[in-house]
Design a protein around this motif. Structure first.
Motif, PDB file in Angstrom:
ATOM      1  N   VAL A  15      -3.024  -3.733 -10.611  1.00  0.00           N
ATOM      2  CA  VAL A  15      -4.331  -4.004  -9.348  1.00  0.00           C
ATOM      3  C   VAL A  15      -4.847  -5.312 -10.087  1.00  0.00           C
ATOM      4  CG1 VAL A  15      -6.245  -3.666  -7.582  1.00  0.00           C
ATOM      5  CG2 VAL A  15      -4.521  -1.727  -8.433  1.00  0.00           C
TER       6      VAL A  15
ATOM      7  N   ARG B 106       1.711   1.454  -3.766  1.00  0.00           N
ATOM      8  CA  ARG B 106       0.265   1.185  -4.175  1.00  0.00           C
ATOM      9  C   ARG B 106      -0.126   3.402  -4.300  1.00  0.00           C
ATOM     10  NH1 ARG B 106      -5.761  -1.003  -4.149  1.00  0.00           N
ATOM     11  NH2 ARG B 106      -6.512   1.049  -3.240  1.00  0.00           N
TER      12      ARG B 106
ATOM     13  N   PHE C   2      -3.175   2.043 -13.427  1.00  0.00           N
ATOM     14  CA  PHE C   2      -3.021   1.642 -12.037  1.00  0.00           C
ATOM     15  C   PHE C   2      -3.861   0.326 -11.690  1.00  0.00           C
ATOM     16  CE2 PHE C   2      -5.227   1.894  -8.174  1.00  0.00           C
ATOM     17  CZ  PHE C   2      -4.678   2.087  -7.329  1.00  0.00           C
TER      18      PHE C   2
ATOM     19  N   TYR D 152       1.043  -1.236   0.279  1.00  0.00           N
ATOM     20  CA  TYR D 152      -0.347   0.617   0.039  1.00  0.00           C
ATOM     21  C   TYR D 152       0.774   1.024  -0.085  1.00  0.00           C
ATOM     22  CZ  TYR D 152      -4.540  -2.885   0.814  1.00  0.00           C
ATOM     23  OH  TYR D 152      -5.339  -3.410  -0.037  1.00  0.00           O
TER      24      TYR D 152
END
Length: 448
Positions: A57, A23, A53, A20
């Motif tokens: 994911v 990200r 993005f 995270y």
């Protein structure tokens, strides 16, 4: 609690910090920091960065399929997690040393393989530590497991954007790599404390997967995993893209000398998780149970409605921004939709983790978990597809401003209403690791 649990939870907290943290700054990096090989600016426009993005994911939640097969058939969970964690670390290294599109592509590919590959193995490995005598602790441990995820995410969401601004991408991507290395070492230290479930081998895996029980389990879960839950992920993962881009249009907030950055607003989600998981487990769920039985599918249903409501609130915030672009609301207004969507996440994501594990035959735990995680892939592909479709040119969209958020809110609302009716017909079977297949108890899971 089994003695291996602290090592797994510690590993998960450090690994989630790394994921995270990386990200959380991706969209900002792609739109403000990325360079060419010659050192010139190579910034992506917002819609392109949003699409990249969500493709990343999506890929990160596709590779659980590979990890689950390696785990269940060939290597077992422990070996799979250790080997793919090394690939994961190399991905962070690539991002840290190369600020170009090539570095971005290589780093994200390795991270997708590593993080995706270990995902179903780690969550299934948690369940493997429990048997008949302590299976009643499964719900609590998956809750604490989720707290570990969000503790790592909360700290990294606040810290990594600060490092990006102060020291640049090399350090901002490098620190998550260091935490991933720590996560790998922690997991290795617990090797003698774990319950190790051996791989089933290809023959047994194929027989059970394609057998009556395996096919039935997959069919039972497929509508939930590939029709309804993907829409939730399509909305939820936009907290890392379109919600961040919205925050850049809002008035910044300072706490003393500390200025809150747009990417740091994402810290609301893990912070609310840390508050809401124990609150729901010990207060909300028992209170609802006094009114009507709160089955897993009822939790998921309520979560869908909350998710739709969160995007409606974001749409209202966007209306306020568009009406007064010179004096927009401050970023803290996003705390409201974050609270609502996080409540939805608690009721959907944690419940689905436990539900996927318990509904999987014993030799298919990682594989079924990977099928659940594929719902995240489907959801993010949906978001990327919508973002590509609505673009007329680089600066013009068919869904402008609040209309974009209203579209996704309406999509989730329709799905939530349909799910109420579909879930009434669900019948499942619960499997715990040391149950014999013949002894596994059948239970109806519905919302009636």
């Amino acid at each position: 609690m089994p003695t291996g649990i602290p090592y797994i939870v510690g590993n998960e907290a450090a690994e989630r910090f790394s994921f995270y943290g990386m990200r959380g700054i991706l969209v900002v990096f792609m739109t403000q920091y990325m360079l060419t090989a010659s050192g010139k600016m190579d910034h992506m426009p917002g819609p392109e960065a949003t699409a990249v993005f969500h493709y990343f994911v999506a890929s990160a939640y596709f590779f659980p399929l590979l990890g689950s097969i390696l785990s269940d058939v060939f290597w077992g969970k422990y070996k799979t997690i250790m080997l793919l964690s090394i690939v994961y670390c190399l991905g962070h290294l690539a991002l840290a040393i190369d600020e170009t599109r090539m570095g971005l592509f290589l780093g994200l590919t390795l991270i997708a393989i590593g993080s995706g590959g270990i995902k179903p193995c780690v969550s299934a490995h948690v369940g493997d530590q429990f048997g008949k005598q302590n299976q009643h602790l499964l719900s609590k441990i998956f809750g604490w497991f989720y707290i570990a995820i969000n503790l790592g995410a909360f700290v990294s969401s606040l810290l990594i954007p600060e490092i990006l601004k102060a020291y640049g991408p090399h350090y901002a991507f490098g620190l998550p790599g260091v935490l991933m290395l720590i996560a790998t070492i922690l997991f290795w230290l617990g090797r003698n404390q774990f319950v190790h479930i051996p791989p089933s081998g290809w023959k047994k895996f194929r027989t059970e997967t394609l057998g009556k029980e395996g096919i039935q389990a997959i069919l039972n879960l497929s509508v939930l995993f590939y029709v309804f839950v993907p829409i939730f992920w399509s909305l939820f993962d936009q907290t890392g893209s379109t919600w961040v881009l919205q925050a850049t249009q809002m008035k910044t907030v300072s706490i003393g000398e500390f200025e809150v950055k747009a990417a740091q607003i994402q810290a609301f989600n893990p912070f609310f998780i840390l508050v809401l998981v124990p609150t729901f487990n010990y207060v909300v769920y028992p209170l609802i149970d006094k009114v009507f039985p709160l089955t897993p599918l009822r939790k998921i249903s309520i979560g869908f409605f909350l998710t739709a409501a969160s995007f409606a609130i974001v749409a209202l915030i966007q209306i306020a921004i568009d009406r007064s672009p010179d004096n927009p609301p401050n970023m803290l207004w996003q705390a409201v939709p974050y609270l609502v969507i996080t409540a939805g996440e608690v009721m959907i994501s944690i419940t689905c983790l436990e539900f996927a594990y318990t509904q999987a035959p014993t030799s298919m735990k990682s594989f079924i978990m990977s099928l659940y995680l594929l719902s995240v892939t489907v959801g993010n592909l949906l978001t990327s597809g919508v973002n590509e479709f609505i673009m007329i040119d680089e600066k013009t969209s068919r869904l402008q401003g609040a209309d974009y958020f209203w579209f996704f809110s309406g999509l989730m609302l329709v799905a939530a209403i349909l799910f109420v009716f579909v879930a009434r017909f669900y019948k499942g079977k619960t499997y715990i690791q040391d149950d014999g297949t013949d002894d596994a108890r059948a239970e109806e899971e519905g919302i009636q």
